[in-house]
Scaffold this motif. Sequence first.
Motif, PDB file in Angstrom:
ATOM      1  N   THR A 112       8.790 -10.477  -2.639  1.00 19.04           N
ATOM      2  CA  THR A 112       7.526 -10.274  -3.332  1.00 19.04           C
ATOM      3  C   THR A 112       6.890 -11.628  -3.632  1.00 19.04           C
ATOM      4  OG1 THR A 112       6.457  -9.117  -5.182  1.00 19.04           O
ATOM      5  CG2 THR A 112       8.519 -10.262  -5.657  1.00 19.04           C
ATOM      6  N   ALA A 126      10.020   2.285   2.793  1.00 19.92           N
ATOM      7  CA  ALA A 126       9.292   2.862   3.926  1.00 19.92           C
ATOM      8  C   ALA A 126       8.984   1.774   4.955  1.00 19.92           C
ATOM      9  CB  ALA A 126       8.007   3.517   3.434  1.00 19.92           C
ATOM     10  N   SER A 127       9.352   2.016   6.180  1.00 22.23           N
ATOM     11  CA  SER A 127       9.210   0.982   7.214  1.00 22.23           C
ATOM     12  C   SER A 127       7.765   0.563   7.432  1.00 22.23           C
ATOM     13  CB  SER A 127       9.831   1.469   8.525  1.00 22.23           C
ATOM     14  OG  SER A 127      11.229   1.602   8.377  1.00 22.23           O
ATOM     15  N   ILE A 128       6.837   1.497   7.298  1.00 21.33           N
ATOM     16  CA  ILE A 128       5.424   1.143   7.485  1.00 21.33           C
ATOM     17  C   ILE A 128       4.971   0.161   6.407  1.00 21.33           C
ATOM     18  CG2 ILE A 128       4.536   3.099   6.132  1.00 21.33           C
ATOM     19  CD1 ILE A 128       2.266   3.267   8.256  1.00 21.33           C
ATOM     20  N   ASP A 129       5.506   0.327   5.178  1.00 18.26           N
ATOM     21  CA  ASP A 129       5.182  -0.616   4.098  1.00 18.26           C
ATOM     22  C   ASP A 129       5.833  -1.972   4.355  1.00 18.26           C
ATOM     23  OD1 ASP A 129       3.753   1.363   2.811  1.00 18.26           O
ATOM     24  OD2 ASP A 129       5.451   1.999   1.568  1.00 18.26           O
ATOM     25  N   LYS A 130       7.059  -1.949   4.852  1.00 17.86           N
ATOM     26  CA  LYS A 130       7.768  -3.205   5.131  1.00 17.86           C
ATOM     27  C   LYS A 130       7.040  -4.020   6.197  1.00 17.86           C
ATOM     28  CE  LYS A 130      12.114  -3.504   5.432  1.00 17.86           C
ATOM     29  NZ  LYS A 130      13.555  -3.433   5.680  1.00 17.86           N
ATOM     30  N   LYS A 182       1.951  -9.734   5.416  1.00 17.55           N
ATOM     31  CA  LYS A 182       1.371 -10.430   4.268  1.00 17.55           C
ATOM     32  C   LYS A 182       2.109 -11.720   3.943  1.00 17.55           C
ATOM     33  CE  LYS A 182       0.390  -9.799  -0.677  1.00 17.55           C
ATOM     34  NZ  LYS A 182       0.434  -8.846  -1.819  1.00 17.55           N
ATOM     35  N   ASP A 235      16.118   2.023   4.213  1.00 17.78           N
ATOM     36  CA  ASP A 235      14.860   2.021   4.962  1.00 17.78           C
ATOM     37  C   ASP A 235      14.594   3.400   5.558  1.00 17.78           C
ATOM     38  OD1 ASP A 235      14.588  -0.618   4.355  1.00 17.78           O
ATOM     39  OD2 ASP A 235      14.980  -1.375   6.368  1.00 17.78           O
ATOM     40  N   ALA A 264       3.874  -3.971   6.811  1.00 18.99           N
ATOM     41  CA  ALA A 264       2.655  -4.510   6.199  1.00 18.99           C
ATOM     42  C   ALA A 264       2.971  -5.718   5.333  1.00 18.99           C
ATOM     43  CB  ALA A 264       1.978  -3.422   5.364  1.00 18.99           C
ATOM     44  N   LEU A 265       4.095  -5.684   4.620  1.00 14.71           N
ATOM     45  CA  LEU A 265       4.463  -6.805   3.749  1.00 14.71           C
ATOM     46  C   LEU A 265       4.972  -7.993   4.566  1.00 14.71           C
ATOM     47  CD1 LEU A 265       6.088  -4.812   0.818  1.00 14.71           C
ATOM     48  CD2 LEU A 265       3.960  -6.133   0.750  1.00 14.71           C
TER      49      LEU A 265
END
Length: 357
Positions: free
Chosen positions: A279, A306-310, A316, A335, A312-313
Amino acid sequence: MKTFTQLLLAALLIVLLGACAEQTSEEAEEAPKKEATPEQKKAPEPPYQPLKPSEDAVPLKDSLSEEALKNMPDEEAVLGGDPSRSVPAGETLAKGAEDKSEGPLKDHRLVTYYGTPQSENMGILGTMEPEELMKQLKEQAQAYSNADPARSAIPTIELITTMAQRDPGPEGTYVSKLPDEKIEEYVNLAKKHDALVILDIQLGTDTVMNQVKSIEKWLKHPNVHLAIDTEFQVAEGEVPGEDLGQVDGTEIQKAVEYLSNLTEKNHLPDKFVLVHQFTEHVLTNKDAIQPTDNVEVALNFDGWGASIDKMALYKKYVRDKPSQYGGFKIFYDKDKPVLTPEEVVKLDPSPAVVNYQ
């Protein structure tokens, strides 16, 4: 018949010649030796053996959809059919980065199993015996060599050397140290299997450099590298696991330069530093973290869920705020879903380090 004067002159000449020869010899011994040129210095042999792709492994660029690449501009096609990519598919170096070293990340991908033999809850490493660990690790690494044959994978053990805890302990630093005999066991295990070791430090209230210096003798091993878990460094009065920690990038850079000097001084194969981040808060002054000519740097996205969130991060923290290389952690039991090697290698940039917990 020689006269007495002739004999005396001959004797004096012999003494003078001997003295000159002795002086010349002494001067030669005292004269500073010229340092070997780079061409004369033999680079240390790599202390690892990457796993060769299977004969039927398909190159990554060939696995991209032909339909997706059809009729695209050349530049877009190079990026794997995705114009939003920062680097071509399969490229591990971040956009604009370079690698002047001969470290293991330059041409290979590291696939690691993370944890400590002292805990089953801190990673896969603590759930099985050493030889079984290596067997499964090699199978996982082989899958990455097959997913991207151009970048063969190196099996790697990521060993938590100082583990954060809620008890201050005898030194008041909120960490427990792995016994030397356990570190030696896993360093030797990796050596036996032509693999690498990353010694991971969780800081508690201690400093980065105190922890790095405490494992210096292991960092002098050719197959040993360094990882820093940023979330576990807490301020006085705080407790790891209860309070979210934070590390300043300038402190990490001190460790990078320290390891660089150690590598050069001991004529070791080039090394790398892996920096964990899940983070924004846990890592400040990120721009201060820079590789050297003999130490690579990788920023590892550490989150689970959630892999889709991972993904995206990862974009980032790794793509949009690049270091030199990226890393990506996968949690077998947290995951949803667990990304396949084929999916992981297509991230932007492609992770040079993939660690499993």
